[in-house]
Design a protein around this motif. Structure first.
Motif, PDB file in Angstrom:
ATOM      1  N   ARG A  61       0.829  -1.212   0.000  1.00 50.17           N
ATOM      2  CA  ARG A  61       0.000   0.000   0.000  1.00 50.17           C
ATOM      3  C   ARG A  61       0.861   1.259   0.000  1.00 50.17           C
ATOM      4  O   ARG A  61       0.521   2.259  -0.650  1.00 50.17           O
ATOM      5  N   ARG A  62       1.994   1.218   0.701  1.00 51.23           N
ATOM      6  CA  ARG A  62       2.858   2.382   0.844  1.00 51.23           C
ATOM      7  C   ARG A  62       3.973   2.441  -0.198  1.00 51.23           C
ATOM      8  O   ARG A  62       4.791   3.359  -0.184  1.00 51.23           O
ATOM      9  N   ALA A  63       4.032   1.472  -1.094  1.00 51.98           N
ATOM     10  CA  ALA A  63       5.178   1.337  -2.001  1.00 51.98           C
ATOM     11  C   ALA A  63       5.347   2.538  -2.925  1.00 51.98           C
ATOM     12  O   ALA A  63       4.372   3.162  -3.352  1.00 51.98           O
ATOM     13  N   HIS A  64       6.595   2.814  -3.241  1.00 49.78           N
ATOM     14  CA  HIS A  64       6.920   3.839  -4.219  1.00 49.78           C
ATOM     15  C   HIS A  64       6.779   3.269  -5.630  1.00 49.78           C
ATOM     16  O   HIS A  64       6.903   2.055  -5.829  1.00 49.78           O
ATOM     17  N   PRO A  65       6.547   4.135  -6.623  1.00 50.24           N
ATOM     18  CA  PRO A  65       6.300   3.636  -7.992  1.00 50.24           C
ATOM     19  C   PRO A  65       7.566   3.325  -8.790  1.00 50.24           C
ATOM     20  O   PRO A  65       7.663   3.663  -9.958  1.00 50.24           O
ATOM     21  N   PHE A  66       8.524   2.687  -8.143  1.00 54.68           N
ATOM     22  CA  PHE A  66       9.673   2.192  -8.897  1.00 54.68           C
ATOM     23  C   PHE A  66       9.879   0.718  -8.606  1.00 54.68           C
ATOM     24  O   PHE A  66       9.590   0.235  -7.510  1.00 54.68           O
ATOM     25  N   HIS A  67      10.338   0.007  -9.620  1.00 51.46           N
ATOM     26  CA  HIS A  67      10.677  -1.405  -9.512  1.00 51.46           C
ATOM     27  C   HIS A  67      12.178  -1.566  -9.694  1.00 51.46           C
ATOM     28  O   HIS A  67      12.843  -0.681 -10.229  1.00 51.46           O
ATOM     29  N   VAL A  68      12.681  -2.698  -9.275  1.00 51.64           N
ATOM     30  CA  VAL A  68      14.108  -3.015  -9.409  1.00 51.64           C
ATOM     31  C   VAL A  68      14.230  -4.366 -10.092  1.00 51.64           C
ATOM     32  O   VAL A  68      13.496  -5.309  -9.772  1.00 51.64           O
ATOM     33  N   GLY A 121      13.526 -14.039 -18.939  1.00 53.44           N
ATOM     34  CA  GLY A 121      14.558 -13.386 -19.733  1.00 53.44           C
ATOM     35  C   GLY A 121      14.249 -11.921 -19.949  1.00 53.44           C
ATOM     36  O   GLY A 121      13.217 -11.401 -19.492  1.00 53.44           O
ATOM     37  N   PRO A 122      15.123 -11.213 -20.663  1.00 51.32           N
ATOM     38  CA  PRO A 122      14.931  -9.785 -20.910  1.00 51.32           C
ATOM     39  C   PRO A 122      13.607  -9.452 -21.591  1.00 51.32           C
ATOM     40  O   PRO A 122      12.985  -8.427 -21.275  1.00 51.32           O
ATOM     41  N   ALA A 123      13.161 -10.278 -22.519  1.00 58.97           N
ATOM     42  CA  ALA A 123      11.932  -9.982 -23.250  1.00 58.97           C
ATOM     43  C   ALA A 123      10.739  -9.893 -22.316  1.00 58.97           C
ATOM     44  O   ALA A 123       9.902  -8.986 -22.435  1.00 58.97           O
ATOM     45  N   GLU A 124      10.655 -10.822 -21.388  1.00 63.43           N
ATOM     46  CA  GLU A 124       9.539 -10.817 -20.443  1.00 63.43           C
ATOM     47  C   GLU A 124       9.622  -9.620 -19.498  1.00 63.43           C
ATOM     48  O   GLU A 124       8.600  -9.014 -19.140  1.00 63.43           O
ATOM     49  N   LEU A 125      10.831  -9.259 -19.095  1.00 62.89           N
ATOM     50  CA  LEU A 125      11.001  -8.104 -18.227  1.00 62.89           C
ATOM     51  C   LEU A 125      10.572  -6.827 -18.931  1.00 62.89           C
ATOM     52  O   LEU A 125       9.839  -6.007 -18.373  1.00 62.89           O
ATOM     53  N   VAL A 126      11.024  -6.655 -20.168  1.00 61.46           N
ATOM     54  CA  VAL A 126      10.673  -5.456 -20.931  1.00 61.46           C
ATOM     55  C   VAL A 126       9.162  -5.382 -21.139  1.00 61.46           C
ATOM     56  O   VAL A 126       8.552  -4.319 -21.013  1.00 61.46           O
ATOM     57  N   ALA A 127       8.542  -6.518 -21.428  1.00 62.89           N
ATOM     58  CA  ALA A 127       7.093  -6.541 -21.627  1.00 62.89           C
ATOM     59  C   ALA A 127       6.360  -6.112 -20.361  1.00 62.89           C
ATOM     60  O   ALA A 127       5.379  -5.354 -20.420  1.00 62.89           O
ATOM     61  N   PHE A 128       6.832  -6.574 -19.195  1.00 66.18           N
ATOM     62  CA  PHE A 128       6.209  -6.171 -17.926  1.00 66.18           C
ATOM     63  C   PHE A 128       6.318  -4.659 -17.753  1.00 66.18           C
ATOM     64  O   PHE A 128       5.341  -3.992 -17.382  1.00 66.18           O
ATOM     65  N   GLY A 133       3.726   0.798 -17.685  1.00 64.13           N
ATOM     66  CA  GLY A 133       4.108   2.201 -17.844  1.00 64.13           C
ATOM     67  C   GLY A 133       5.367   2.595 -17.102  1.00 64.13           C
ATOM     68  O   GLY A 133       5.474   3.723 -16.612  1.00 64.13           O
ATOM     69  N   LEU A 134       6.338   1.674 -17.031  1.00 65.03           N
ATOM     70  CA  LEU A 134       7.581   1.932 -16.310  1.00 65.03           C
ATOM     71  C   LEU A 134       8.715   2.234 -17.290  1.00 65.03           C
ATOM     72  O   LEU A 134       8.989   1.431 -18.189  1.00 65.03           O
ATOM     73  N   ALA A 135       9.357   3.374 -17.119  1.00 62.42           N
ATOM     74  CA  ALA A 135      10.531   3.686 -17.934  1.00 62.42           C
ATOM     75  C   ALA A 135      11.675   2.767 -17.523  1.00 62.42           C
ATOM     76  O   ALA A 135      11.895   2.513 -16.330  1.00 62.42           O
ATOM     77  N   SER A 156       8.079   6.923 -12.331  1.00 63.26           N
ATOM     78  CA  SER A 156       7.626   5.549 -12.548  1.00 63.26           C
ATOM     79  C   SER A 156       8.658   4.854 -13.430  1.00 63.26           C
ATOM     80  O   SER A 156       8.749   5.143 -14.622  1.00 63.26           O
ATOM     81  N   CYS A 157       9.417   3.980 -12.833  1.00 65.20           N
ATOM     82  CA  CYS A 157      10.517   3.399 -13.593  1.00 65.20           C
ATOM     83  C   CYS A 157      10.884   2.014 -13.103  1.00 65.20           C
ATOM     84  O   CYS A 157      10.460   1.581 -12.024  1.00 65.20           O
ATOM     85  N   MET A 158      11.684   1.333 -13.921  1.00 68.66           N
ATOM     86  CA  MET A 158      12.284   0.057 -13.577  1.00 68.66           C
ATOM     87  C   MET A 158      13.797   0.268 -13.606  1.00 68.66           C
ATOM     88  O   MET A 158      14.370   0.567 -14.655  1.00 68.66           O
ATOM     89  N   LEU A 159      14.446   0.142 -12.445  1.00 68.30           N
ATOM     90  CA  LEU A 159      15.890   0.298 -12.346  1.00 68.30           C
ATOM     91  C   LEU A 159      16.541  -1.044 -12.666  1.00 68.30           C
ATOM     92  O   LEU A 159      16.239  -2.056 -12.024  1.00 68.30           O
ATOM     93  N   LEU A 160      17.440  -1.053 -13.643  1.00 67.12           N
ATOM     94  CA  LEU A 160      17.991  -2.289 -14.188  1.00 67.12           C
ATOM     95  C   LEU A 160      19.443  -2.469 -13.787  1.00 67.12           C
ATOM     96  O   LEU A 160      20.282  -1.596 -14.047  1.00 67.12           O
ATOM     97  N   PHE A 161      19.752  -3.618 -13.174  1.00 65.51           N
ATOM     98  CA  PHE A 161      21.106  -3.916 -12.738  1.00 65.51           C
ATOM     99  C   PHE A 161      21.548  -5.261 -13.313  1.00 65.51           C
ATOM    100  O   PHE A 161      20.780  -6.227 -13.330  1.00 65.51           O
ATOM    101  N   GLY A 162      22.794  -5.307 -13.755  1.00 71.42           N
ATOM    102  CA  GLY A 162      23.315  -6.529 -14.343  1.00 71.42           C
ATOM    103  C   GLY A 162      23.984  -7.418 -13.323  1.00 71.42           C
ATOM    104  O   GLY A 162      24.156  -7.067 -12.150  1.00 71.42           O
ATOM    105  N   ALA A 163      24.389  -8.579 -13.790  1.00 73.36           N
ATOM    106  CA  ALA A 163      25.115  -9.513 -12.939  1.00 73.36           C
ATOM    107  C   ALA A 163      26.509  -8.964 -12.648  1.00 73.36           C
ATOM    108  O   ALA A 163      27.074  -8.203 -13.437  1.00 73.36           O
ATOM    109  N   GLU A 164      27.041  -9.329 -11.492  1.00 73.97           N
ATOM    110  CA  GLU A 164      28.390  -8.892 -11.135  1.00 73.97           C
ATOM    111  C   GLU A 164      29.382  -9.400 -12.179  1.00 73.97           C
ATOM    112  O   GLU A 164      29.412 -10.571 -12.507  1.00 73.97           O
ATOM    113  N   GLY A 165      30.171  -8.497 -12.718  1.00 72.79           N
ATOM    114  CA  GLY A 165      31.159  -8.870 -13.735  1.00 72.79           C
ATOM    115  C   GLY A 165      30.739  -8.448 -15.121  1.00 72.79           C
ATOM    116  O   GLY A 165      31.185  -7.408 -15.626  1.00 72.79           O
TER     117      GLY A 165
END
Length: 215
Positions: A61-68, A121-128, A133-135, A156-165
């Protein structure tokens, strides 16, 4: 109804609160076992004695409009740190991309209170992200990336982080609407993925959060 007590455990080194002192409070958010035996969980005082499901519902209920989102290519130990930090900053959701199984030790049980998603995979993430409506914001030392310190993250965004390395996969970087990098002054090419996630999430907080809502 009386106030809960005692406020501290009598055993040195224990954290949390002891059994509820007095008549138990009414309502379905309360956990009878915690009321009877005490609550030693790593939760803020506002959630003491609450059922896990009730805590998760209130956080949603209190969540901010960003995903990780973080790519899970090799059972990366940083994923738990990212999840724990996302919980602390009130992310609306965390997405594990790639392998379903991940090392949960670093999450310190915070994954139980978050909205967790597995994206094959990336395709499913991008589709979500597009459907919600997440940048897409890629966090990496990429050509053309703007300084995090000199830009404002989308609300409203999706913050994207890669694997270490290896960092972010090409499929995700190509889909990103914005790429940001963290200013560095030392000899290493990049900071730890878990650290980078904390820095960028806190930047979102500075840009958009209402600090009056913080605990």
């Amino acid at each position: 109804m009386t106030d809960p007590g005692p406020s501290e455990w009598s055993v040195p080194g224990q954290v949390g609160v002891g059994p509820w002192d007095g008549q138990w409070p009414a309502g379905d958010r309360w956990d009878p076992e915690l009321l009877e035996h005490g609550d030693r969980r790593n939760v803020v005082d506002a959630y003491r004695y609450w059922r896990r499901e009730a805590v998760a519902q209130d956080l949603a209920r209190r969540a901010h409009p960003f995903h990780v989102a973080i790519e899970n290519l090799g059972h990366d130990h940083n994923i738990g740190t990212v999840v724990r930090t996302a919980n602390a900053f009130g992310a609306a959701g965390v997405h594990i991309v790639g392998r379903r199984r991940w090392n949960r030790r670093g999450a310190m049980v915070t994954d139980r209170y978050l909205s967790l998603h597995h994206q094959p995979g990336p395709a499913e993430l991008v589709a979500f992200a597009r459907d919600h409506g997440l940048a897409l914001v890629a966090v990496d030392n990429l050509p053309g990336a703007v300084r995090l310190e000199e830009t404002t993250l989308p609300r409203s965004c999706m913050l994207l982080f890669g694997a270490e390395g290896p960092g972010l996969s090409p499929e995700i970087t190509e889909a990103a609407d914005l790429a940001v990098s963290i200013a560095q002054f030392g000899s290493t090419r990049s900071v730890n993925a878990g650290v980078a996630a904390g820095i960028v999430m806190h930047a979102w907080i500075r840009d958009h959060a209402n600090l009056a809502d913080a605990w």
